[in-house]
Design a protein around this motif. Sequence first.
Motif, short mmCIF file in Angstrom:
data_model
loop_
_atom_site.label_atom_id
_atom_site.label_comp_id
_atom_site.label_asym_id
_atom_site.label_seq_id
_atom_site.Cartn_x
_atom_site.Cartn_y
_atom_site.Cartn_z
N ILE A 1 59.06 9.30 95.70
CA ILE A 1 57.99 9.46 94.71
C ILE A 1 56.71 8.89 95.32
N ASP A 2 55.68 9.73 95.40
CA ASP A 2 54.43 9.30 96.02
C ASP A 2 53.63 8.39 95.08
N THR A 3 52.49 7.93 95.55
CA THR A 3 51.68 6.98 94.78
C THR A 3 51.09 7.57 93.51
N LYS A 4 51.10 8.91 93.40
CA LYS A 4 50.61 9.56 92.19
C LYS A 4 51.74 9.90 91.22
N GLY A 5 52.96 9.47 91.55
CA GLY A 5 54.10 9.73 90.68
C GLY A 5 54.70 11.11 90.83
N ILE A 6 54.49 11.73 92.00
CA ILE A 6 55.00 13.07 92.26
C ILE A 6 56.22 12.96 93.18
N LEU A 7 57.30 13.63 92.79
CA LEU A 7 58.52 13.61 93.59
C LEU A 7 58.40 14.62 94.72
N ARG A 8 58.76 14.18 95.92
CA ARG A 8 58.65 15.05 97.10
C ARG A 8 59.89 14.89 97.98
N TRP A 9 60.19 15.93 98.74
CA TRP A 9 61.26 15.84 99.72
C TRP A 9 60.76 15.08 100.93
N CYS A 10 61.61 14.23 101.49
CA CYS A 10 61.24 13.45 102.68
C CYS A 10 60.99 14.36 103.89
N VAL A 11 61.75 15.41 104.02
CA VAL A 11 61.70 16.25 105.21
C VAL A 11 60.39 17.02 105.36
N ASN A 12 59.77 17.42 104.24
CA ASN A 12 58.58 18.28 104.37
C ASN A 12 57.48 17.99 103.34
N ASP A 13 57.65 16.97 102.53
CA ASP A 13 56.69 16.60 101.47
C ASP A 13 56.53 17.65 100.38
N ALA A 14 57.37 18.68 100.38
CA ALA A 14 57.31 19.68 99.32
C ALA A 14 57.88 19.09 98.02
N ILE A 15 57.46 19.66 96.92
CA ILE A 15 57.94 19.24 95.61
C ILE A 15 59.16 20.10 95.26
N PRO A 16 60.27 19.48 94.86
CA PRO A 16 61.45 20.27 94.49
C PRO A 16 61.16 21.24 93.35
N PHE A 17 61.96 22.30 93.28
CA PHE A 17 61.84 23.26 92.19
C PHE A 17 62.26 22.62 90.87
N ASP A 18 61.89 23.25 89.77
CA ASP A 18 62.09 22.67 88.45
C ASP A 18 63.55 22.41 88.11
N ASP A 19 64.47 23.24 88.63
CA ASP A 19 65.88 23.00 88.30
C ASP A 19 66.40 21.70 88.92
N MET A 20 65.98 21.41 90.14
CA MET A 20 66.40 20.16 90.78
C MET A 20 65.73 18.96 90.09
N LEU A 21 64.47 19.10 89.72
CA LEU A 21 63.80 18.03 88.99
C LEU A 21 64.52 17.76 87.67
N ALA A 22 64.93 18.82 86.99
CA ALA A 22 65.66 18.65 85.73
C ALA A 22 66.99 17.93 85.95
N ASP A 23 67.68 18.26 87.03
CA ASP A 23 68.94 17.59 87.32
C ASP A 23 68.72 16.12 87.65
N PHE A 24 67.68 15.82 88.40
CA PHE A 24 67.36 14.41 88.68
C PHE A 24 67.10 13.66 87.37
N ARG A 25 66.40 14.32 86.45
CA ARG A 25 66.11 13.68 85.17
C ARG A 25 67.38 13.52 84.33
N THR A 26 68.24 14.51 84.33
CA THR A 26 69.50 14.43 83.59
C THR A 26 70.31 13.20 84.04
N LEU A 27 70.25 12.91 85.32
CA LEU A 27 70.97 11.75 85.86
C LEU A 27 70.20 10.44 85.71
N GLY A 28 69.00 10.51 85.12
CA GLY A 28 68.21 9.30 84.91
C GLY A 28 67.53 8.78 86.16
N LEU A 29 67.39 9.64 87.17
CA LEU A 29 66.77 9.23 88.42
C LEU A 29 65.25 9.29 88.37
N ILE A 30 64.72 10.13 87.50
CA ILE A 30 63.28 10.22 87.27
C ILE A 30 63.04 10.27 85.77
#
Length: 82
Positions: free
Chosen positions: A22-51
Amino acid sequence: MIKFQTGHTEEFIRNQWASAWIDTKGILRWCVNDAIPFDDMLADFRTLGLIDEDVQLGSNLLREQENDDFWAKQGFLQPREA
């Protein structure tokens, strides 16, 4: 058993989490390329309480904006703009 939007297992999603930050602006990014994950992966991270909701929504909005900016530079309009 939890049904995840990506269709992956909890173990797989947690392993993916290890490859994100998670960058300094609160945006989740992949370590490998700084891209932002698609919404389904973000939703899964949230379901698990990771974000939290702020990280999920902020990341989704910025990814959409970055996509729109990219395609606009290529001379294309996104369907929602056409």
